[in-house]
Every structure is written in C-alpha cells, then in structure tokens.
Design an enzyme around this catalytic site. Structure first.
Site, mmCIF file in Angstrom:
data_model
loop_
_atom_site.group_PDB
_atom_site.id
_atom_site.type_symbol
_atom_site.label_atom_id
_atom_site.label_comp_id
_atom_site.label_asym_id
_atom_site.label_seq_id
_atom_site.Cartn_x
_atom_site.Cartn_y
_atom_site.Cartn_z
ATOM 1 N N HIS A 174 1.600 -0.132 2.740
ATOM 2 C CA HIS A 174 0.937 0.085 1.446
ATOM 3 C C HIS A 174 1.831 -0.468 0.335
ATOM 4 O O HIS A 174 3.060 -0.387 0.418
ATOM 5 C CB HIS A 174 0.672 1.584 1.245
ATOM 6 N N GLU A 209 -5.892 -5.012 -0.718
ATOM 7 C CA GLU A 209 -5.677 -4.144 -1.868
ATOM 8 C C GLU A 209 -4.963 -4.918 -2.986
ATOM 9 O O GLU A 209 -3.725 -4.944 -3.037
ATOM 10 C CB GLU A 209 -4.834 -2.938 -1.471
#
Ligand code: PEP
Length: 227
Positions: free
Chosen positions: A103, A152
């Site tokens: 992430h 993302e």
C-alpha cells in the site's frame, strides 16, 4: 460470470468494541442474518482490519451466511524468526484469505521498497494467501501471476478526488497487457456509494478497494448494494 471483489481497508482504525458496533450496523444495513443472505452471488466482500481485530471479526463474520472473507493489511517479508513485531504469512493463513501488499502508505511511512513488496508477495503465495498488490504506476507492476492488482493513484487516496473510471480502465488494460489477460485489477481511491458502480462496470476492473468509506458500516453496505 466473474465475481466482483469489494475490499475494505480499515487502516489503523477501530477498537474491538467499535468493530462489534460496525458489524451490527453492517448486518442491519444489508438486511443479512444468520439464515439468509441478500447479497448478489457475484460479489465477494473482503474486510481487512488491523491484525489484532482479525480474530474478532472472524468469529462475527463466520456466523453470517454470506460471501465474506477476511484480509490482512500487511505481512512480514520474513518467513519466521527473530523479527520482533512482525506477523508472518504462515500465522495469517489460519485466519485470512487475502493480504494487502505494498500500500502507498506503507511505501511512504515505512520505507517499503519494490523489493520488500516482492518478498511479501512470495510469502503470501507460499502460504496460499492471495496478495492484493497496490500500485500507483506501471513501474510498480511486477509480472507475477496469481496476484490481484489494485490501481491506487496517489492523488485519489483519502482525498475525496477519485480518478475517472476511464483512466482506471486504461490503467487496468495496461496491467493486463503486461501481466496477462486473466489477472484481476481493482480500483482504489475515494470510492463511495455514489461512484463505486462506475468503476466496477468498466470491462477490465474486477472490483474496488475502499478505505475511508468502509469505516462507516452503512456507507459500506450501500456500496455493496449498488453493485
Ligand atoms: C486506500 O487507501 O486503499 C483507499 C482506497 O483509501 P480511500 O478509499 O480512503 O481513498
């Protein structure tokens, strides 16, 4: 028909009692009970709480007759040993099916590199966990199969400014060209109940990764109901 994946990333949020509260509101929002499920059979919902809440949510979600799975937000790049504070894939596999890896917040605040991410992917695959690999650029895409990618864009995470579904579709298509047509690509970044469907209905997007909006059980329930 391909199952769409809806992944909740709770990040560093919620205590055990807030988790129980969330679970009760979530069940009510979706009108689900122990005996029946109104969820579409074409959906799989994955909730990724912090490590310590995984067993709490595990015992709650397993009472529902619904397509819920658990995921972790990270995993150790080491298999086992003298690595204080780490949680291994071998430990996680008794509780979760998925692990979010790489992430952007881990890359930014914890200095995670592509090399670390690759070691984590290796650990997940060794222990039959499906890594959900977050990428914000094509350079971060490794050509490993058996993983799910989550596109993302940094400008969309936690900002309320999602990318356009068309850009997300183009990125997903490029990942597939690079890695293979069967790889799943999710979109993440400021997804909410109003925009989720526009991403999921793109031909090469297999679902969404939801941060902020997943913390609110009613909003997360609404997202699921729109799909
Ligand atoms: C995320 O950080 O993975 C994410 C999708 O966050 P948000 O939905 O809050 O933008």
């Amino acid at each position: 028909m391909e199952k769409k994946l809806i992944v909740a990333n709770w990040k560093e949020n919620k205590t055990a009692s807030q988790t129980t509260e969330w679970f009760e509101k979530f069940g009510a929002a979706l009108s689900i009970s122990r005996s029946r499920s109104k969820l579409s059979i074409n959906l799989e919902v994955v909730v990724c709480p912090s490590f310590i809440l995984i067993p709490v949510l595990n015992s709650q979600l397993s009472t529902l007759n619904s397509p819920f799975r658990l995921g972790a937000q990270d995993v150790s790049k080491f298999e086992e040993g003298q690595y204080t504070g780490e949680v291994s894939a071998k430990m996680l596999r008794d509780f979760v099916s998925y692990v979010i890896v790489g992430h952007s917040e881990r890359r930014e605040h914890f200095g995670e590199t592509d090399e670390d991410v690759n070691l984590k992917i290796e650990q997940c695959l060794k222990y039959d966990l499906t890594p959900i690999v977050c990428v914000s650029s094509l350079e971060q895409v490794s050509t490993v199969s058996d993983v799910i990618f989550a596109y993302e864009p940094l400008s969309a995470i936690g900002t309320g400014k999602p990318d356009t579904p068309e850009n997300a579709q183009d990125f997903a298509q490029e990942i597939k060209t690079e890695v293979g047509q069967n790889v799943k690509v999710l979109y993440g970044g400021s997804v909410n109940a109003k925009n989720a469907k526009s991403f999921v209905s793109q031909p090469d997007i297999s679902g969404v990764l939801v941060g902020e909006a997943s913390l609110d059980a009613e909003e997360f329930g609404k997202i699921i109901k729109t799909l």
